[in-house]
Design a protein around this motif. Sequence first.
Motif, mmCIF file in Angstrom:
data_model
loop_
_atom_site.group_PDB
_atom_site.id
_atom_site.type_symbol
_atom_site.label_atom_id
_atom_site.label_comp_id
_atom_site.label_asym_id
_atom_site.label_seq_id
_atom_site.Cartn_x
_atom_site.Cartn_y
_atom_site.Cartn_z
ATOM 1 N N LEU A 133 21.522 48.527 55.877
ATOM 2 C CA LEU A 133 21.260 47.771 54.590
ATOM 3 C C LEU A 133 22.412 47.163 54.094
ATOM 4 O O LEU A 133 23.536 47.224 54.405
ATOM 5 N N CYS A 134 21.992 45.861 53.140
ATOM 6 C CA CYS A 134 23.238 45.179 52.685
ATOM 7 C C CYS A 134 22.821 44.726 51.279
ATOM 8 O O CYS A 134 21.467 44.717 51.056
ATOM 9 N N GLY A 135 23.441 44.471 50.310
ATOM 10 C CA GLY A 135 23.370 44.202 49.113
ATOM 11 C C GLY A 135 22.339 43.023 48.932
ATOM 12 O O GLY A 135 21.687 42.742 47.973
ATOM 13 N N GLU A 136 22.374 42.025 49.769
ATOM 14 C CA GLU A 136 21.432 40.940 49.547
ATOM 15 C C GLU A 136 20.269 41.086 49.770
ATOM 16 O O GLU A 136 19.346 40.562 49.168
ATOM 17 N N MET A 137 19.910 42.337 50.310
ATOM 18 C CA MET A 137 18.356 42.707 50.536
ATOM 19 C C MET A 137 17.799 43.256 49.138
ATOM 20 O O MET A 137 16.599 43.047 48.905
#
Length: 238
Positions: A133-137
């Motif tokens: 997971l990544c914050g941009e998601m």
Amino acid sequence: MTQPTDNGRPRLLDLFCCAGGAAMGYHRAGFDVTGVDIVARPAYPFTFHQGDALEFLADLIATGEIRQYAAVHTSPPCQHGCALTVGTNRAMGWGRTHVQLIPTLRELLDATGLPYVIEQPNGRAPVRKDLNLCGEMFGLGVLRHRTFELGGWTTAQPVHRPHRGRVRGWRHGQYFDGPYVAAYGSGGGKATVPEMQHAMGITWTDVREELTEAIPPAYTQHIGTAALAHLATGAVAA
């Protein structure tokens, strides 16, 4: 059989909980969360026990008390395999020797028979990369890539959206602007405490060390929603 709390929510055990970034996401998804950390965490927003997480889990298994929980989330210390203590940093003599807790932790988690999560930063930690997971998601102001091993269950990997730019701050004597803040360390253009709080959606602690170690609640709200769907099928952890 796992018993829900009085409010009807299934219980989730949050080990190595720090200040509760993961806990808040699971709470928003629909769990009743209990946290355990070896350090006192007065800002932790839910039921909290101070103690050694591995010992606490082993005792729950030995006494059968583990059956009150429906799932377990863990965020064990990451220093042994993270980017700050391997590669160039280690070659330069930076960092210390750290004990790797994950193999022992995984044995205990498997013994619970419950679905579980082991969270780690991207790096060389010995975890399966079942979910990334990544914050941009989630439209956040941090990137904060994290890897999650899912024990006894699975969920789909979201599409990793292209980053909108750079992380703001100084790199090798040059300043870069960008839509994300560096929510770790200090100096060099790193985020202030209010900036980290806003970027990650964590408002209940203003302790810098806790914020730099936290994962955004949006991550575990996503995971928790998927875990509840799994639990609703009546599937048993393998």
